[in-house]
Write a protein that holds these residues in place. Structure first.
Motif, mmCIF file in Angstrom:
data_model
loop_
_atom_site.group_PDB
_atom_site.id
_atom_site.type_symbol
_atom_site.label_atom_id
_atom_site.label_comp_id
_atom_site.label_asym_id
_atom_site.label_seq_id
_atom_site.Cartn_x
_atom_site.Cartn_y
_atom_site.Cartn_z
ATOM 1 N N UNK A 63 1.017 -1.090 -0.045
ATOM 2 C CA UNK A 63 0.283 -0.303 -0.135
ATOM 3 C C UNK A 63 1.062 0.903 0.463
ATOM 4 N N UNK A 64 1.479 1.155 0.660
ATOM 5 C CA UNK A 64 3.138 2.343 0.593
ATOM 6 C C UNK A 64 2.987 2.914 -0.453
ATOM 7 N N UNK A 65 3.557 2.080 -1.319
ATOM 8 C CA UNK A 65 4.329 2.079 -2.602
ATOM 9 C C UNK A 65 2.880 2.699 -4.172
ATOM 10 N N UNK A 66 1.676 1.997 -3.906
ATOM 11 C CA UNK A 66 0.645 2.393 -4.558
ATOM 12 C C UNK A 66 0.037 4.129 -4.405
ATOM 13 N N UNK A 67 -0.299 4.108 -3.139
ATOM 14 C CA UNK A 67 0.082 5.228 -2.140
ATOM 15 C C UNK A 67 0.450 6.421 -2.889
ATOM 16 N N UNK A 68 2.300 6.645 -2.663
ATOM 17 C CA UNK A 68 3.028 7.316 -2.934
ATOM 18 C C UNK A 68 2.920 7.760 -4.474
ATOM 19 N N UNK A 69 2.766 6.553 -4.626
ATOM 20 C CA UNK A 69 2.911 6.708 -6.860
ATOM 21 C C UNK A 69 1.254 7.861 -7.519
ATOM 22 N N UNK A 70 0.148 6.964 -6.461
ATOM 23 C CA UNK A 70 -1.329 8.042 -6.496
ATOM 24 C C UNK A 70 -1.234 9.267 -6.386
ATOM 25 N N UNK A 71 -0.210 10.001 -5.192
ATOM 26 C CA UNK A 71 0.170 11.169 -4.476
ATOM 27 C C UNK A 71 0.441 11.523 -4.625
ATOM 28 N N UNK A 72 1.820 11.085 -6.191
ATOM 29 C CA UNK A 72 2.680 11.515 -6.461
ATOM 30 C C UNK A 72 3.457 12.285 -4.955
ATOM 31 N N UNK A 73 4.182 11.165 -4.621
ATOM 32 C CA UNK A 73 5.046 11.609 -2.937
ATOM 33 C C UNK A 73 5.835 10.742 -2.897
ATOM 34 N N UNK A 74 6.901 10.540 -4.002
ATOM 35 C CA UNK A 74 7.722 9.624 -4.332
ATOM 36 C C UNK A 74 9.108 9.699 -3.853
ATOM 37 N N UNK A 75 9.701 9.810 -3.108
ATOM 38 C CA UNK A 75 10.755 10.458 -2.698
ATOM 39 C C UNK A 75 12.453 9.461 -2.720
ATOM 40 N N UNK A 76 13.231 9.804 -2.165
ATOM 41 C CA UNK A 76 14.455 8.770 -1.783
ATOM 42 C C UNK A 76 14.442 8.348 -0.547
ATOM 43 N N UNK A 77 13.515 9.384 0.162
ATOM 44 C CA UNK A 77 14.020 9.401 1.869
ATOM 45 C C UNK A 77 12.594 8.266 1.825
ATOM 46 N N UNK A 78 11.442 8.209 1.660
ATOM 47 C CA UNK A 78 10.513 7.854 1.388
ATOM 48 C C UNK A 78 10.935 5.965 0.736
ATOM 49 N N UNK A 79 11.650 5.588 0.248
ATOM 50 C CA UNK A 79 12.790 4.876 -1.086
ATOM 51 C C UNK A 79 13.767 4.005 0.343
ATOM 52 N N UNK A 80 14.481 5.054 1.104
ATOM 53 C CA UNK A 80 15.540 4.397 2.175
ATOM 54 C C UNK A 80 14.371 3.696 3.352
ATOM 55 N N UNK A 81 13.146 4.771 3.778
ATOM 56 C CA UNK A 81 12.982 3.758 5.173
ATOM 57 C C UNK A 81 12.039 3.184 4.674
ATOM 58 N N UNK A 82 11.843 2.484 3.384
ATOM 59 C CA UNK A 82 10.917 1.286 2.829
ATOM 60 C C UNK A 82 11.588 0.252 3.054
ATOM 61 N N UNK A 83 13.029 0.003 2.459
ATOM 62 C CA UNK A 83 14.077 -0.592 2.735
ATOM 63 C C UNK A 83 14.249 -0.947 3.721
#
Length: 279
Positions: A63-83
Motif C-alpha cells: 500500500x505504501x508504494x501504491x499510495x506514494x505513486x497515486x499522490x505523486x509523493x515518491x522520494x529517496x527518503x521514502x525509498x530508504x525508509x521502505x528498505x
C-alpha cells in the motif's frame, strides 16, 4: 491583492503535498510495527500470530508504494525508509521465525544431532537475512536507473516480501513444526533456496503494469472479492498456495525462456530438410 492570491495558492499546494507525503510513511511505519511485534510474538512462542503479522506487513508494504505513486509523493527518503522496514519485517522477522519454528525445539531429536540441526538452522536463516538485504540493495540501485533501461514488468530475483510470505504461509499452515531430522533438513533446504532466488537473476512478474481499466473493472472487482472471501474462509490453504505458485512461477518462466532459446535453432535446421522433401 492579485499578486498575493497566486502565492497563497502555491503555499496551499505545497502544504497539501507535504501532508500527502506523510501518508505513505505512515504505512511504512505500520510495516515496521508488524515486523517488530512479529519478532516479539516469535520469542514468546506465538508462531502463528507472528506469521500473520508478517502477512499484514506484506499488505502495508504494497500500500505504501501504491499510495506514494497515486499522490505523486515518491522520494529517496521514502525509498530508504521502505528498505529499512523491509529488512526488519521481511528479513529479520521471518528469519527468527523460521529458526525458532523449525529448529528452536529439540524434542524428538537426539542430543548429539540436535546441535548440528541448530547450527544448520542458524546458517540457513542467517543466509536468508543477508540475501534479503542484498536483494533490497540491488533493488535500490535499479530504482535509480533511467526508466528506459529497466522494465517494470518483472522483478530481477525473488522479492523479499514474497520470500518472507512463503515462510509465513508455511508456519500459518502447519502451526506446530514436526520435530524430526528429515523435516529440519527439508526446512533448511527451502530457506536456502529462497535465499538463493532472492539474489539470483530469475525474473518474477511485478504486476505493476496491470491495468484494472483494461481488465474490466467489474470482473476484477468480483475476482478480488472472491479471493478475499476464500482467504478469509481458508486462509491456511489459500495463502500457502498463492505463495508457492508465485515462488515457482519465476522458475517456470526462466525454464520456459531457456527452452525457447533452443527452439528457433532446431526449427531453422528442420526447415531446409522439410523443404527438400516437399520439392
Amino acid at each position: 491583492m492579485l499578486g498575493r492570491r497566486p502565492r497563497r495558492r502555491i503555499r496551499d499546494r505545497a502544504r497539501i503535498r507535504t501532508s500527502l507525503s506523510i501518508v505513505p510513511s505512515l504505512f511504512t511505519v505500520g510495516n515496521i510495527f508488524c515486523g517488530y511485534y512479529s519478532i516479539v510474538a516469535t520469542l514468546r512462542g506465538n508462531w502463528d500470530y507472528a506469521a500473520v503479522l508478517i502477512g499484514i506487513g506484506y499488505i502495508l508494504d504494497g500500500l505504501d508504494g501504491r499510495v506514494a505513486r497515486l499522490t505523486k509523493t515518491t522520494s529517496d527518503f521514502g525509498l530508504q525508509l521502505d528498505s529499512i522496514a523491509d529488512v526488519i519485517t521481511f528479513g529479520v522477522a521471518p528469519g527468527i521465525l523460521a529458526f525458532n519454528w523449525g529448529f528452536g525445539a529439540s524434542e524428538g531429536i537426539d542430543g548429539s544431532v540436535a546441535k548440528h540441526v541448530h547450527q544448520l538452522g542458524s546458517l540457513a536463516t542467517f543466509a536468508f537475512v543477508v540475501c534479503g538485504a542484498l536483494r533490497l540493495a540491488r533493488f535500490n540501485l535499479q530504482a535509480k536507473l533511467p526508466p528506459e533501461t529497466t522494465s517494470k514488468r518483472y522483478f530481477v530475483g525473488l522479492p523479499i516480501p514474497a520470500a518472507a510470505g512463503m515462510i509465513a504461509s508455511i508456519v500459518h499452515f502447519f502451526k506446530t513444526p514436526t520435530l524430526m531430522v528429515g523435516s529440519a533438513l527439508l526446512w533448511s533446504f527451502l530457506i536456502l533456496l529462497l535465499a538463493f532466488l532472492m539474489i539470483s537473476t530469475v525474473r518474477y512478474y511485478s504486476f505493476k503494469e496491470f491495468d484494472v481499466k483494461k481488465a474490466r473493472p467489474s470482473l476484477a472487482l468480483f475476482g478480488t472479492a472472491m479471493l478475499i472471501s476464500l482467504i478469509y474462509l481458508y486462509s491456511e490453504v489459500m495463502l500457502l498456495a498463492m505463495a508457492a505458485v508465485y515462488v515457482t512461477s519465476g522458475l517456470i518462466l526462466n525454464l520456459t525462456h531457456t527452452v525457447r532459446r533452443f527452439l528457433p535453432s532446431s526449427v531453422n535446421r528442420s526447415e531446409p530438410a522439410n523443404g527438400n522433401i516437399k520439392s
